[in-house]
Design an enzyme around this catalytic site. Sequence first.
Site, PDB file in Angstrom:
ATOM      1  N   HIS A 270      63.992 -24.984  11.019  1.00  0.00           N
ATOM      2  CA  HIS A 270      64.812 -26.166  10.763  1.00  0.00           C
ATOM      3  C   HIS A 270      63.887 -27.377  10.794  1.00  0.00           C
ATOM      4  O   HIS A 270      63.275 -27.672  11.821  1.00  0.00           O
ATOM      5  CB  HIS A 270      65.921 -26.319  11.808  1.00  0.00           C
ATOM      6  N   CYS A 271      63.782 -28.065   9.678  1.00  0.00           N
ATOM      7  CA  CYS A 271      62.843 -29.184   9.559  1.00  0.00           C
ATOM      8  C   CYS A 271      63.571 -30.490   9.836  1.00  0.00           C
ATOM      9  O   CYS A 271      64.468 -30.880   9.071  1.00  0.00           O
ATOM     10  CB  CYS A 271      62.224 -29.212   8.171  1.00  0.00           C
TER      11      CYS A 271
END
Length: 417
Positions: A170-171
Amino acid sequence: MEKEKRVYQVWKGSNKFLLGGRIILGPDAKSVLATILLITVPVVIFCIFVAWHLRHAHQFVSYNAGYAILVVAIVFTIYVLALLLRTSTRDPGIVPRNSHPPEEEFRYDSSVVETGGRQTPGLQFPRTKEVMVNGIPVRVKYCDTCMLYRPPRCSHCSICNNCVERFDHHCPWVGQCIGVRNYRYFFLFVSSATLLCIYVFAISAFYMKVLMNDNHYTVWRAMKDSPASVILMAYCFISLWFVGGLTGFHMYLIGTNQTTYENFRYRTDSRLNVYNRGCANNYGEVFCTSIKPSRNNFRAYAQEEVQQTPPLRTTPENEIEIMDDSGDQRTKVHNDLDLGGDLLKISQCHNIEDIEDDIRSRGSNLLHNSSETDSYVGSDYHTQTIRADIRHSSRGRSRNFEIRSDISTKDAHVHEG
């Protein structure tokens, strides 16, 4: 009449939707605005204080060649921003969650659970099962939240609250999960941002050189005359350590067909990478294959879950378990009388009060029917009991009901505990 809702309006994940479900964002979508500012502000400074002054630099062969520097910076920035939005506003590969657990996977464990004064075998799922990938067995896990066995390389994102296919990470910079459907755009965004940093750094350094040659400045005098160039060079140098290192790391991951999640989780294991097909094929898988279509139609009309029959399972001890679709209610009924499956109809009740009324009415009807009573109760037994333990997990309340019958009078007495 209440307007029928669409899927995105009843979505159980933590995503945010725009334009009527056409755009899907992560819960931290505001971070995308910060990323846009980190890209556009330095470029604007570059165009005003560096590229604009290079229009007529004497070092160029063509008189107007300096205009090309300005155009390239603007076009390249638009390209990087388009990749950023493409990464952050599309479905990363979310696996639709089930409304109910997969019934074919129910099993009884050997442990004994005491419920309502009785001992019954516990009901649970196998936590893992094996599937074949390239002829090699791979173990997949069961997700309690999505109520499904995750496909290979799938993982549940705790931030978005979704299972994502080929989950990479998850960026926070793009405010979205990186998965099978947006990994290509994510890598292109990171690598393009790296090239943009190199471009701005190189042209700013070139402008410093122009000042020194045209005005016979020293390095310190040139830095004093163009502080914007110094700031841009320092900013790009620091950014390169981040986006450049990230680009190199993902080039390694693509070449070995790994995800960030797999690399960090299994780096100490000596397990075989069953997905590695060689460097060239691995790169071709990411950049030369068509992207899978989304498994979710967020604009479709959502089906009312209350119209579906909740899953109902019985144990060998005639313990009946009913789970509400919302997951807020669990109802367990222990059937001491063989009612021929009649009591199973209480699965149509969707709240505690309905179940209580149903138990009373069905118990009374059964006990006032002498033909049914005689078929279920032998001559040696004068009293039989129907017990129901009704538990509401969210409110934490518990009620016990007993419907007792005297065979001679066929009167029903209901005692509420």
